[in-house]
Design a protein around this motif. Structure first.
Motif, mmCIF file in Angstrom:
data_model
loop_
_atom_site.group_PDB
_atom_site.id
_atom_site.type_symbol
_atom_site.label_atom_id
_atom_site.label_comp_id
_atom_site.label_asym_id
_atom_site.label_seq_id
_atom_site.Cartn_x
_atom_site.Cartn_y
_atom_site.Cartn_z
ATOM 1 N N HIS A 101 35.432 -2.549 -76.850
ATOM 2 C CA HIS A 101 36.340 -2.087 -75.793
ATOM 3 C C HIS A 101 35.532 -1.813 -74.518
ATOM 4 C CE1 HIS A 101 40.107 -0.531 -74.322
ATOM 5 N NE2 HIS A 101 39.487 0.517 -73.836
ATOM 6 N N GLN A 114 49.385 14.325 -83.130
ATOM 7 C CA GLN A 114 48.291 14.285 -82.167
ATOM 8 C C GLN A 114 46.980 13.755 -82.791
ATOM 9 O OE1 GLN A 114 47.785 17.783 -79.364
ATOM 10 N NE2 GLN A 114 46.285 18.252 -80.925
ATOM 11 N N LEU A 151 46.543 10.015 -82.793
ATOM 12 C CA LEU A 151 46.274 9.353 -81.514
ATOM 13 C C LEU A 151 44.783 9.138 -81.279
ATOM 14 C CD1 LEU A 151 48.717 11.420 -79.251
ATOM 15 C CD2 LEU A 151 49.136 9.190 -80.292
ATOM 16 N N ASN A 196 41.049 7.944 -81.700
ATOM 17 C CA ASN A 196 40.383 6.765 -82.262
ATOM 18 C C ASN A 196 39.585 7.114 -83.506
ATOM 19 O OD1 ASN A 196 37.521 5.182 -82.130
ATOM 20 N ND2 ASN A 196 39.211 3.801 -81.655
ATOM 21 N N GLU A 243 45.174 4.792 -85.090
ATOM 22 C CA GLU A 243 45.551 4.079 -83.867
ATOM 23 C C GLU A 243 44.905 2.683 -83.851
ATOM 24 O OE1 GLU A 243 43.919 3.428 -80.621
ATOM 25 O OE2 GLU A 243 41.963 3.778 -81.529
ATOM 26 N N ASP A 268 42.258 1.531 -67.513
ATOM 27 C CA ASP A 268 42.680 1.588 -68.907
ATOM 28 C C ASP A 268 41.466 1.556 -69.841
ATOM 29 O OD1 ASP A 268 44.833 1.680 -70.781
ATOM 30 O OD2 ASP A 268 44.342 -0.383 -71.315
ATOM 31 N N ARG A 269 40.307 1.234 -69.294
ATOM 32 C CA ARG A 269 39.101 1.214 -70.123
ATOM 33 C C ARG A 269 38.495 2.627 -70.247
ATOM 34 N NH1 ARG A 269 37.806 -3.746 -69.064
ATOM 35 N NH2 ARG A 269 38.892 -4.275 -70.967
ATOM 36 N N LEU A 322 35.716 4.824 -71.802
ATOM 37 C CA LEU A 322 34.545 3.997 -72.127
ATOM 38 C C LEU A 322 33.986 3.333 -70.871
ATOM 39 C CD1 LEU A 322 35.996 2.617 -75.446
ATOM 40 C CD2 LEU A 322 34.110 4.210 -75.207
ATOM 41 N N PHE A 357 50.593 17.223 -76.411
ATOM 42 C CA PHE A 357 50.952 16.283 -77.466
ATOM 43 C C PHE A 357 51.046 16.961 -78.835
ATOM 44 C CE2 PHE A 357 50.097 13.500 -74.036
ATOM 45 C CZ PHE A 357 51.041 12.505 -74.212
ATOM 46 N N THR A 358 51.510 18.171 -78.782
ATOM 47 C CA THR A 358 51.788 18.890 -80.023
ATOM 48 C C THR A 358 52.828 19.962 -79.710
ATOM 49 O OG1 THR A 358 50.757 20.085 -81.851
ATOM 50 C CG2 THR A 358 49.964 20.624 -79.661
ATOM 51 N N PRO A 407 42.557 21.935 -79.251
ATOM 52 C CA PRO A 407 42.296 20.489 -79.239
ATOM 53 C C PRO A 407 43.267 19.730 -78.317
ATOM 54 C CG PRO A 407 43.369 21.120 -81.288
ATOM 55 C CD PRO A 407 43.247 22.370 -80.470
ATOM 56 N N TYR A 408 42.813 18.595 -77.908
ATOM 57 C CA TYR A 408 43.636 17.603 -77.209
ATOM 58 C C TYR A 408 44.343 18.203 -75.983
ATOM 59 C CZ TYR A 408 45.301 12.815 -77.326
ATOM 60 O OH TYR A 408 45.492 11.488 -77.055
ATOM 61 N N VAL A 468 38.424 12.352 -75.029
ATOM 62 C CA VAL A 468 38.879 11.794 -76.312
ATOM 63 C C VAL A 468 39.316 10.345 -76.102
ATOM 64 C CG1 VAL A 468 40.607 11.985 -78.142
ATOM 65 C CG2 VAL A 468 39.651 14.052 -77.115
ATOM 66 N N ILE A 469 38.880 9.463 -77.006
ATOM 67 C CA ILE A 469 39.332 8.068 -76.950
ATOM 68 C C ILE A 469 40.627 7.997 -77.752
ATOM 69 C CG2 ILE A 469 38.752 5.672 -77.474
ATOM 70 C CD1 ILE A 469 35.771 6.712 -77.447
ATOM 71 N N SER A 470 41.686 7.608 -77.071
ATOM 72 C CA SER A 470 43.017 7.682 -77.687
ATOM 73 C C SER A 470 43.686 6.315 -77.748
ATOM 74 C CB SER A 470 43.911 8.615 -76.876
ATOM 75 O OG SER A 470 43.376 9.894 -76.825
ATOM 76 N N LEU A 471 44.844 6.316 -78.387
ATOM 77 C CA LEU A 471 45.625 5.081 -78.511
ATOM 78 C C LEU A 471 46.024 4.524 -77.150
ATOM 79 C CD1 LEU A 471 47.448 3.027 -80.019
ATOM 80 C CD2 LEU A 471 49.166 4.820 -80.204
ATOM 81 N N HIS A 486 45.291 5.845 -71.330
ATOM 82 C CA HIS A 486 43.858 6.057 -71.107
ATOM 83 C C HIS A 486 43.557 6.657 -69.743
ATOM 84 C CE1 HIS A 486 42.739 2.799 -74.305
ATOM 85 N NE2 HIS A 486 43.273 3.881 -74.812
ATOM 86 N N ASP A 529 38.939 18.119 -75.909
ATOM 87 C CA ASP A 529 39.073 19.375 -76.650
ATOM 88 C C ASP A 529 38.377 20.458 -75.824
ATOM 89 O OD1 ASP A 529 40.205 17.894 -78.724
ATOM 90 O OD2 ASP A 529 38.255 17.525 -79.642
ATOM 91 N N HIS A 579 52.109 6.116 -78.023
ATOM 92 C CA HIS A 579 51.421 7.386 -77.766
ATOM 93 C C HIS A 579 52.429 8.479 -77.369
ATOM 94 C CE1 HIS A 579 47.405 9.162 -76.355
ATOM 95 N NE2 HIS A 579 48.288 10.104 -76.103
ATOM 96 N N SER A 587 54.417 11.106 -79.566
ATOM 97 C CA SER A 587 53.921 12.418 -79.997
ATOM 98 C C SER A 587 54.032 13.476 -78.898
ATOM 99 C CB SER A 587 52.454 12.308 -80.429
ATOM 100 O OG SER A 587 52.345 11.461 -81.527
#
Lengths: 502, 376
Positions: free
Chosen positions: A66, A451, A454, A456, A461, B32-33, B36, B128-129, B154-155, B195-198, B201, B207, B352, B355
């Motif tokens: 990625h 959560q 989500l 990685n 996901e 969107d990257r 990273l 997201f919770t 978290p998150y 955090v790397i997420s679904l 981005h 966290d 995503h 949630s």
């Protein structure tokens, strides 16, 4: 009480014969028992590979690609090569380890339960081999397989890929009716001693890793079904180049490549099949197009269904673990009835998907590409004779023109339509059912993990991103539904037309 | 609706669309990257300059005074191009709303007074919770006029780019849930790696750990569930408007592709199986947009507790976005799976968003509980 006519008639349901609906029953007595042992062996191998190579690296590899979409995970290809995975299913007569093709699906499920990209890195190699087999050009298959075996010994992997999709032609390729109206552009022009090839193929899995590309082209772009040609082209051929590596949403470890052919010369001995080779057969060249294409897809779609079972299981296992360790509103998730019911749905999806690819395996073993080597005498002969002896005995037979003529006569000319439709139809049903089930498990998993799903690092996901491709490659699920209709539901109805809807 | 209202809405739509097409779109793939690769901060600054992060504030602080329709118009039109930015705007507004519900408008005024950059202004929030369903939350203890936080949240959305965060914690002793405003620049706060997420981005998440961190209680002790629930319906609808924007983008791109892509000698848009898929998409998109518009016109977003109508309309839109974006990829076949096309991003973003404010199924179960409560 019943006469023979009544017996047959009473077994048919909705226009489908008893054999259509029960490939497993027909296969039980005919399938060699040794296959079960092979399945166990390859599953153990896959699990060991997952534990030592894939699982510790899968998420980091996903992130690495990625971050740098041009990265090619050669280390994974080499690791698979060291494990001997690129020759496991090469028949002994071609120098390989000679495992039964039927066992490959169980192996694929196992790898996919950990990483679909890795599963594809290995399986696509055999898609190339399946294409060589489907054209029944055994001398060429022997030549290429020897290189794959040599690649394993030398530590320099020799992989095959399968190139049919073009920028303007995806669904077009799947059917002779479509391809004749389609927009194919990879042209093979007859020249002295072979063909000159020009054009582009896209979305070719493993293109950047492969030594040999098994390619579909056309002599006359206005009559593609009547003039199709399959050929093998080595990556160092003059005029051949690799184009872009696609940036995919998932399955990142397995590159989807663009292959560019610019005045590439393909000698006659690298032509898998063309109109000259099918001249004199009772079936037309365009009929043979469909037989070859459907035979390949019957194998590859079983593979996609096995991938789907793997994903469905991988997600199920992760979710199960999460619900066993997470509390919501004070209650352990696993103790909540709605969670229990969703977990049961997930396990149902795993089980149904596995049953489906097994059924396609049975069908392919009875009526498809796997048939020849699964006939009991042939199976046991090849299994228990030492590989060098098999290779020595087989080589002159395989290279003989009589063998080429006879295998093609049996597999292409005398192939029964209903058998081809049975394997193709079941493969299509397995493909779209399995991939939809895998996606459903990903969605349930994401929902149950909330959560946490989500992130990685928790893998769900990635499973979702990887799985979406299952609904697309080997024909979109939409196309596969139409294929299922054509081969299973509508095949004996003469009023049926396909792909002509206005 | 007055003519001046109409003019204002049109202006908002045009501003959001212009921003999306001219500023967001050229950087969409690159952003969107993240995390990273680097994110282009100029985009965030531009959104800040355009006052997108201020819209929910009271008029005296430069906002539209909690005007849901205006927020929704901005979110929908931006999400059509890039839901990441829309969610940034949404989360910041949500945090502002909870603070306002708690009667702590002064805290917001303080933030507005001392802001020097977009970072100083933004308020992070773990959106997201459902905070009252999780078992691991930070804890707070009283120390003089203030509170001391310990533990991890978290998150936290926008956690690594915001000046402050609104978090919930259990107060030691009585175990009640309260909201706290925390200065994220304090030395006792540790923000984790992004955090790397679904999906989403471009909307950063991390966290956050507290170690004897001083925090300001928001509203009354133990009242966090009340403030959260008062905000819930309105912001479920605002979240649904992002889902609707994503769907609109997915449908428009699918339709355009199907009109031009030819297979078997005819545009694939003429294949009736695909037409049916496009038709489902169109119906769903239009239905969601209409539902959201009607609810906004009908006065949704007044902050009344237990607004079942809004919630019942909003929850299915998240499910629909999940399905529509999946069809959006199918319509484009292999191309739909590639990052160069926006369909795969929309698919991830929509999944995503499922949630948002908690697990999708739990939101449905909670709705039933509140529905029964209302009926009884």
């Amino acid at each position: 009480m019943l006469n023979m006519f009544d017996s047959d008639r009473l077994m048919d349901r909705s226009g489908l014969s008893f054999q259509d609906m029960n490939c497993n029953l027909a296969a039980v007595s005919k399938q060699p028992k040794g296959i079960m042992k092979e399945v166990k062996e390859v599953v153990r191998l896959a699990r060991k590979f997952n534990d030592t190579v894939v699982r510790p690296q899968a998420l980091e590899m996903d992130r690495k690609i990625h971050r740098d979409p041009d990265y090619l995970p050669w280390e994974w290809v080499k690791a698979a090569n060291e494990f001997g995975f690129y020759t496991l299913w090469i028949p002994k007569m071609f120098g390989g380890k000679g495992y039964s093709f039927s066992s490959m699906a169980y192996f694929a499920e196992e790898l996919a339960s950990c990483c679909l990209g890795m599963a594809n890195l290995i399986s696509v190699h055999y898609l190339g081999l399946a294409t060589l087999t489907a054209t029944w050009n055994l001398p060429l298959a022997l030549k290429l397989c020897k290189e794959a075996v040599e690649g394993e010994k030398s530590g320099v992997p020799c992989l095959f890929d399968f190139a049919i999709t073009e920028p303007a032609a995806g669904t077009d390729i799947a059917d002779t009716h479509l391809v004749d109206k389609g927009s194919v552009a990879l042209q093979a022009v007859r020249v002295e001693g072979g063909y000159t090839v020009n054009g582009t193929k896209i979305f070719i899995s493993n293109g950047h890793f492969s030594t040999w590309h098994i390619v579909m082209g056309y002599e006359d772009l206005k009559r593609p079904a009547d003039t199709f040609i399959f050929f093998a082209l080595k990556s160092d051929t003059k005029g051949f180049s690799l184009g872009r590596k696609e940036k995919k949403m998932g399955q990142k470890a397995c590159p989807a490549s663009e292959l560019i052919f610019h005045d590439c010369f393909v000698p006659d001995d690298q032509v898998c099949i063309d109109a000259r080779q099918t001249r004199g057969m009772s079936r037309s060249h365009r009929e043979i197009y469909q037989i070859i294409f459907d035979s390949i897809c019957s194998s590859s779609k079983a593979g996609v269904c096995a991938f789907s079972a793997g994903v469905a299981r991988g997600v199920y296992e992760k979710t199960l673990e999460h619900t066993a360790n997470t509390r919501v509103g004070g209650s352990l998730m696993m103790n909540l009835e709605w969670v229990q019911a969703r977990l049961a749905d997930m396990l149902r999806n795993v089980a149904v998907t596995r049953l489906l690819y097994s059924e396609v395996n049975f069908a392919n073993g009875m009526y498809g590409l796997n048939k020849m080597l699964q006939v009991k005498p042939a199976y046991y002969l090849y299994k228990y004779l030492p590989a060098p002896l098999v290779a020595k005995i087989s080589a002159p037979i395989v290279n003989s023109s009589l063998c080429l003529w006879l295998t093609r006569k049996i597999q292409l000319d005398w192939k029964k339509d209903e058998e081809l439709q049975r394997t193709t139809g079941w493969a299509s049903i397995a493909k779209f059912t399995g991939s939809d089930a895998a996606m459903e498990n990903c969605r349930i998993g994401l929902d149950l993990m909330g959560q946490e799903g989500l992130r990685n690092e928790n893998a769900i996901e990635k499973f979702l991103r990887d799985s979406k491709l299952l609904q697309i490659y080997e024909g979109t699920n939409e196309l596969n539904r139409l294929e299922a209709f054509k081969c299973v539901i509508g095949r004996n109805r003469f009023e049926i037309t396909m792909f002509e809807d206005r | 609706m007055t003519t001046s209202d109409e003019r204002e809405y049109k202006l908002l739509i045009n501003t959001s669309r212009d921003f999306a097409k001219k500023i967001l779109l050229p950087h969409r793939e690159e952003n969107d990257r993240y995390p990273l690769a680097d994110m282009d901060e100029k985009i965030m600054e531009k959104a800040y300059e355009l006052d997108f992060f201020h819209v929910w504030l009271p008029e005296e602080l430069g906002g539209f005074g909690g005007h849901l329709k205006k927020l929704v118009l901005i979110l929908e039109n931006i999400a059509e191009t890039d839901a990441g930015m829309a969610v940034m705007i949404l989360i910041n507004a949500m945090a502002q709303e909870i603070i306002l519900q708690a009667g702590e408008g002064k805290a917001l005024a303080d933030i507005c007074t001392r802001e020097k950059s977009v970072h100083d202004f933004l308020i992070a929030f773990p959106a997201f919770t459902n905070p009252f369903e999780t078992s691991s939350v930070a804890n707070a203890r009283k120390k003089g006029d203030t509170y001391i936080l310990n533990g991890e949240t978290p998150y936290v959305v926008l956690g690594n780019i915001s000046g402050q965060a609104l978090v919930y914690a259990k107060i030691e002793g009585d175990d009640s849930d309260s909201f706290f405003l925390v200065d994220l620049k304090a030395g006792s706060v540790r923000t984790g790696d992004p955090v790397i997420s679904l999906g989403l981005h471009a909307c950063p998440v991390c966290d956050v750990c507290f170690h004897d961190t001083e925090a300001m209680i928001i509203g009354e002790k133990g009242k966090a569930p009340d403030y959260f629930n008062r905000m819930y319906g309105t912001f479920m609808l605002a979240g649904a408007s992002i889902a609707a924007g994503i769907m609109r983008g997915a449908f428009d791109d699918a339709l355009a592709y199907c009109r031009n892509r030819v297979q078997g000698g005819r545009p694939i848009g003429n294949w009736s199986e695909l037409q049916l898929m496009l038709s489902h998409m169109a119906l769903t998109v239009k239905n969601a947009e209409t539902m959201i518009a009607c609810l906004c016109e009908g006065g949704a977003g007044k902050g009344t507790e237990g607004d079942e109508g809004i919630i019942s309309a909003s929850i299915p839109i998240f499910d629909q976005a999940r399905d529509v974006t999946s069809s959006g990829i199918q319509a484009l076949g292999g191309y739909g799976y590639m990052e160069d096309y926006s369909q795969e991003k929309r698919f991830r973003d929509a999944q995503h968003l499922q949630s948002f404010l908690g697990r999708a199924t739990l939101k449905k179960l909670n709705f039933l509980k509140s529905f029964y409560k209302l009926a009884s």
